[in-house]
Design a protein around this motif. Structure first.
Motif, PDB file in Angstrom:
ATOM      1  N   SER A 163      -5.712   9.820   3.740  1.00 47.98           N
ATOM      2  CA  SER A 163      -5.310   8.433   3.512  1.00 47.98           C
ATOM      3  C   SER A 163      -4.370   8.032   4.627  1.00 47.98           C
ATOM      4  O   SER A 163      -4.159   8.779   5.584  1.00 47.98           O
ATOM      5  CB  SER A 163      -4.622   8.280   2.142  1.00 47.98           C
ATOM      6  N   THR A 164      -3.777   6.800   4.482  1.00 50.88           N
ATOM      7  CA  THR A 164      -2.882   6.316   5.535  1.00 50.88           C
ATOM      8  C   THR A 164      -1.593   7.126   5.589  1.00 50.88           C
ATOM      9  O   THR A 164      -0.925   7.170   6.621  1.00 50.88           O
ATOM     10  CB  THR A 164      -2.532   4.840   5.291  1.00 50.88           C
ATOM     11  N   THR A 165      -1.227   7.777   4.469  1.00 53.37           N
ATOM     12  CA  THR A 165       0.021   8.539   4.452  1.00 53.37           C
ATOM     13  C   THR A 165      -0.134   9.942   5.023  1.00 53.37           C
ATOM     14  O   THR A 165       0.812  10.498   5.568  1.00 53.37           O
ATOM     15  CB  THR A 165       0.551   8.622   3.017  1.00 53.37           C
ATOM     16  N   ASN A 166      -1.337  10.539   4.871  1.00 52.78           N
ATOM     17  CA  ASN A 166      -1.613  11.885   5.397  1.00 52.78           C
ATOM     18  C   ASN A 166      -0.537  12.889   4.988  1.00 52.78           C
ATOM     19  O   ASN A 166       0.102  13.541   5.803  1.00 52.78           O
ATOM     20  CB  ASN A 166      -1.739  11.861   6.922  1.00 52.78           C
ATOM     21  N   THR A 188     -13.277  15.394  -3.521  1.00 53.48           N
ATOM     22  CA  THR A 188     -13.011  14.000  -3.905  1.00 53.48           C
ATOM     23  C   THR A 188     -12.829  13.943  -5.408  1.00 53.48           C
ATOM     24  O   THR A 188     -13.677  14.456  -6.160  1.00 53.48           O
ATOM     25  CB  THR A 188     -14.165  13.083  -3.480  1.00 53.48           C
ATOM     26  N   GLU A 247       0.845  -1.190   0.000  1.00 52.22           N
ATOM     27  CA  GLU A 247       0.000   0.000   0.000  1.00 52.22           C
ATOM     28  C   GLU A 247       0.881   1.240   0.000  1.00 52.22           C
ATOM     29  O   GLU A 247       1.872   1.322   0.726  1.00 52.22           O
ATOM     30  CB  GLU A 247      -0.917  -0.004   1.227  1.00 52.22           C
ATOM     31  N   GLY A 248       0.491   2.180  -0.837  1.00 54.35           N
ATOM     32  CA  GLY A 248       1.279   3.395  -0.966  1.00 54.35           C
ATOM     33  C   GLY A 248       2.263   3.353  -2.114  1.00 54.35           C
ATOM     34  O   GLY A 248       3.003   4.308  -2.326  1.00 54.35           O
ATOM     35  N   THR A 258      -0.574   7.303  -9.018  1.00 52.65           N
ATOM     36  CA  THR A 258      -0.855   6.183  -8.108  1.00 52.65           C
ATOM     37  C   THR A 258      -0.820   4.835  -8.803  1.00 52.65           C
ATOM     38  O   THR A 258      -0.684   3.814  -8.145  1.00 52.65           O
ATOM     39  CB  THR A 258      -2.243   6.338  -7.466  1.00 52.65           C
ATOM     40  N   GLU A 295      -9.499   9.806  -4.522  1.00 55.14           N
ATOM     41  CA  GLU A 295      -8.755  10.285  -3.379  1.00 55.14           C
ATOM     42  C   GLU A 295      -9.486  11.488  -2.788  1.00 55.14           C
ATOM     43  O   GLU A 295     -10.099  12.293  -3.508  1.00 55.14           O
ATOM     44  CB  GLU A 295      -7.326  10.691  -3.781  1.00 55.14           C
ATOM     45  N   LEU A 335       0.779  11.580  -4.470  1.00 55.51           N
ATOM     46  CA  LEU A 335      -0.533  12.211  -4.475  1.00 55.51           C
ATOM     47  C   LEU A 335      -0.423  13.699  -4.812  1.00 55.51           C
ATOM     48  O   LEU A 335      -1.404  14.320  -5.216  1.00 55.51           O
ATOM     49  CB  LEU A 335      -1.206  12.018  -3.119  1.00 55.51           C
ATOM     50  N   THR A 367      -3.924  14.919   2.147  1.00 55.31           N
ATOM     51  CA  THR A 367      -4.603  13.721   1.627  1.00 55.31           C
ATOM     52  C   THR A 367      -5.229  12.960   2.784  1.00 55.31           C
ATOM     53  O   THR A 367      -4.605  12.760   3.831  1.00 55.31           O
ATOM     54  CB  THR A 367      -3.619  12.796   0.906  1.00 55.31           C
TER      55      THR A 367
END
Length: 746
Positions: free
Chosen positions: A430-433, A404, A323-324, A372, A379, A354, A428
């Motif tokens: 998401s998990t990365t922020n 979005t 992921e990522g 991506t 996103e 992103l 963003t």
């Protein structure tokens, strides 16, 4: 001899005796192993303590794989049998006969010249003058009689005769030449007289269990031999584990069968071919086939494996990006091949971007790129807008909203007030922020005292005054603030004044590279201000801080020091390997980032490793040639005997500009195979130990002999000599093992 001197030597003598006995055991085992391989017509002999297979008399060969009949008659009858002879060869032997007019001195028709037998001339005047040929004269009272010689008889069956003018002949007694046997041969000597026996044996590759003899009967004929030599048949070839017969020429003596390993197996050891030997057995079927096993698959950075723990032939392992990250390569699987290795694949997982190339257009709009590798995936972005005005301290804006999008090039226009300065933070969800910031300056829409503000030379401004003439002096106040989204702790602020009569004033600032600046221009007299956004380009990153290394014989362990983002964001670190001869021709900004596998010749260099700046730790170790992938680049092993130079390149990428700085990191000369040297030293150490043990045994034996026969003074001298020998032995052993240990640490 000193008291107790003999007792001091006893442990040494016992140790030497045990070593000798053990060597003897090894010799005995080797003797039995060698003797078991002797040919059927050979005998095992001990020569100087070694076992040797020697062909029997009458045969020649190497004693192990073949012993063939020696044709003694090729030497020449006159040389091996003597004068006036004929030589007849047999399997494993020979015999001689005299020519007509001559007879053997032992009165036999055949002989072997090992007892002095030779052929002499027959004196017919003496022996056949009266009685005729093949007869002898014997005196009697007042007369004589004729008798046939040994091996002859009268045709009329009488024992003697008296010559009366009639021709009387003595007929030779015997059965004549023995019958020949197909695939057989006569063993040893034989006679043609009645009662004699001829012994037959089968030739190699044939056998018989009966009828090996033929007899000369009383009626002077050979009894028919029932010998029947049949060819040996080894039958069906033996089965070999995990193999199958690929070729079979037959099952008789000398036939061959060739084996091949089954699908998914490879030849580990042994012979592929077995031969049918003279004993009717297949010889040499010792092929060992082992299953192909590729071991654990290759690890590819930023991937997850879908693998069923199978390492056999044509097994597959599939990769998917974590992921990522997104996929950029040729295919997503690798197979186990016949050479017991996993296929090399170009599978690269790139980190999702992103935000890329974030920029402002139409004064209040922002746009960026999204990478991506996931088409159609939406996103969510959070916009946090903070606004203020330099000329109105009470003015403040703080707004938050989400958008979005699944577009690869999103665009968003913001509802901003004129004459205001905004900081827009985009995050963003998401998990990365990931969060980026951009400064947006919206100009005042009313009639300004000056306008047409232009940026030139990256750090300079010029504008045109609108409301005052050249005879009026205006004073301007500049408040400059700079920030970097990639370096949160960075903040650059300065103020300066400018007084000018010019209609088109100009001013240049000392700005830092790779920075977003907001410049507030205030016209003090008219209480008017204007906000301008400026972005400076990045410059070359600082030169890599490396410790130059020059080595010979082996690849060094390099340490990478992290660089500062003072001239722009550090994006990448690359390790570049070049032939040493190309060091002076290397250009930092023109070198193509070629992979090891894309090279078409050995002359070109290649990028051995690439690291994202966020993944680099200060003082990080890098081992050249460890066969791993770093980024999309393969850290290939260095070739023996070659000479290399190594560069470290630091790359900055920002706002569509790429810059780089390089430094020579290492020089490698005379790359040599250390492991071979270790092996040679290890073997030399073992040989030294054996030599020292032999010298110790000799010294001990000499010492014991001197204690019995030498006077006391000689005994003392021998003791000193033995002590020196023991000290040398210990020193040699210690030195050998130290050399081996030191080499193994290289």
């Amino acid at each position: 001899m000193r008291p107790g001197g003999g007792r001091a030597l006893r442990p040494l003598l016992l140790l030497v005796l045990l070593l000798v006995l053990r060597c003897g055991a090894v010799v005995n085992r080797s003797v039995s192993d060698v003797c078991a391989t002797c040919h059927v017509h050979a005998t095992c002999h001990q020569i100087e303590g070694k076992s040797v297979c020697i062909c029997n008399y009458g045969f020649v060969g190497n004693g192990r794989t073949h012993c063939q009949d020696k044709d003694e008659c090729q030497i020449g009858a006159s040389k091996i049998c003597g004068n006036y002879t004929l030589c007849h060869n047999t399997h494993g032997s020979f015999y001689c006969v005299c020519l007509d007019g001559y007879r053997a001195s032992n009165n036999n028709k055949t002989f072997i010249p090992n007892d002095g037998t030779n052929c002499t001339d027959i004196d017919e005047c003496e022996e056949s003058g009266l009685c005729g040929r093949n007869a002898r004269c014997v005196n009697t009272e007042g007369s004589y009689k004729c008798y046939c010689n040994d091996g002859y008889k009268l045709e009329n069956g009488e024992h003697s005769f008296h010559p009366d003018g009639n021709v009387v002949s003595c007929k030779e007694i015997g059965c004549g030449s023995p019958p020949g046997m197909k695939h057989g041969y006569i063993v040893g000597n034989y006679s043609l007289l009645p009662g004699s026996v001829v012994h037959y044996e089968c030739k190699e590759g044939f056998y018989s269990n009966e009828g090996k003899f033929s007899y000369c009967t009383g009626n002077e004929t050979w009894e028919p031999a029932t010998l029947s030599c049949k060819g040996v048949d080894c039958g069906v070839p033996p089965s070999v584990l995990n193999a199958h017969p690929a070729f079979l020429s037959g099952t008789t003596y000398g036939s061959e069968v060739t084996y091949g390993c089954a699908h998914g197996y490879f030849i580990a050891s042994g012979n592929q071919t077995a031969v049918c030997n003279a004993k009717g057995e297949w010889d040499g079927a010792d092929l060992v086939c082992k299953e192909i096993d590729c071991g654990k698959p290759l690890l590819i950075p930023h991937t997850e494996m879908i693998w069923y723990n199978s390492t056999n032939l044509w097994s597959r392992v599939y990769y998917q990006c974590k992921e990522g990250y997104y996929f950029d390569g040729d295919r997503n699987y690798s197979e186990c091949t016949m050479d017991q290795s996993w296929e090399n694949i170009t599978y690269v997982c790139k980190e999702e971007e992103l935000f890329s190339n974030l920029s402002i257009f139409n004064e209040t709009c922002v746009k960026w790129q999204r990478k991506t590798g996931r088409l159609g995936v939406q996103e969510i972005y959070t916009f946090h807008i903070l606004g203020q005005r330099w000329d109105e301290k009470t003015f403040s804006e703080d707004a938050v909203f989400n958008i979005t999008t699944s577009e690869d090039n999103p665009k968003v226009c913001l509802d901003l007030n004129s004459g205001s300065n905004y900081v827009v933070n985009i995050t963003t969800v998401s998990t990365t922020n990931i969060t980026v910031s951009v400064t947006v300056a919206v100009q005042t829409k009313v009639k300004e005292p000056f306008n047409n503000v232009l940026i030139f030379n990256d750090t300079c401004l010029k504008w045109r005054r609108n409301v005052r003439g050249t005879d009026v002096e205006d004073k301007y106040l500049f408040h400059v603030q700079g920030q970097r989204w990639y370096q949160k702790e960075f903040f650059h602020e300065m103020t300066l004044n400018l007084t000018t009569y010019k209609q088109a004033p100009e001013v240049c600032f000392e700005l830092q590279p790779g920075t977003n600046y907001s410049v507030n221009i205030s016209m003090v007299a008219l209480n008017f201000s204007l906000l301008v956004s400026m972005t400076t380009q990045i410059t070359d990153p600082p030169f890599p801080d490396v410790k130059f290394v020059a080595v010979k014989g082996s690849a060094p362990l390099l340490r990478l020091r992290k660089a500062e983002d003072r001239n722009g964001p550090i994006s990448l670190y690359q390790v570049i390997v070049l032939p040493l001869g190309l060091q002076n021709t290397f250009i930092c900004d023109s070198f193509a980032a070629a992979t090891f596998f894309s090279n078409t010749t050995d002359v070109k260099g290649y990028v051995a490793a690439e690291f994202q700046a966020k993944d680099v730790a200060d003082n990080m170790s890098i081992a050249l040639g460890d066969r791993h992938y770093y980024g999309k680049f393969y850290n290939a092993p260095l070739k023996l005997g070659e000479e290399y130079c190594v560069f470290l390149r630091i790359i900055s990428e920002w706002n569509k500009v790429t810059t780089q700085s390089c430094a020579v990191w290492a020089q490698i000369k005379n790359l040599s195979p250390t492991l071979h040297y270790m092996t040679a030293v290890g073997l030399g150490s073992v040989a030294a130990v054996c030599l020292i043990l032999f010298l110790s045994f000799s010294a001990a034996r000499s010492y014991l002999h001197s204690t019995v026969h030498s006077p006391p003074a000689a005994v003392a001298c021998e003791a000193v000599h033995l002590s020196a020998t023991m000290d040398m032995a210990q020193t040699g052993i210690t030195s050998s093992f130290l050399e081996t240990e030191n080499d193994s640490l290289l």
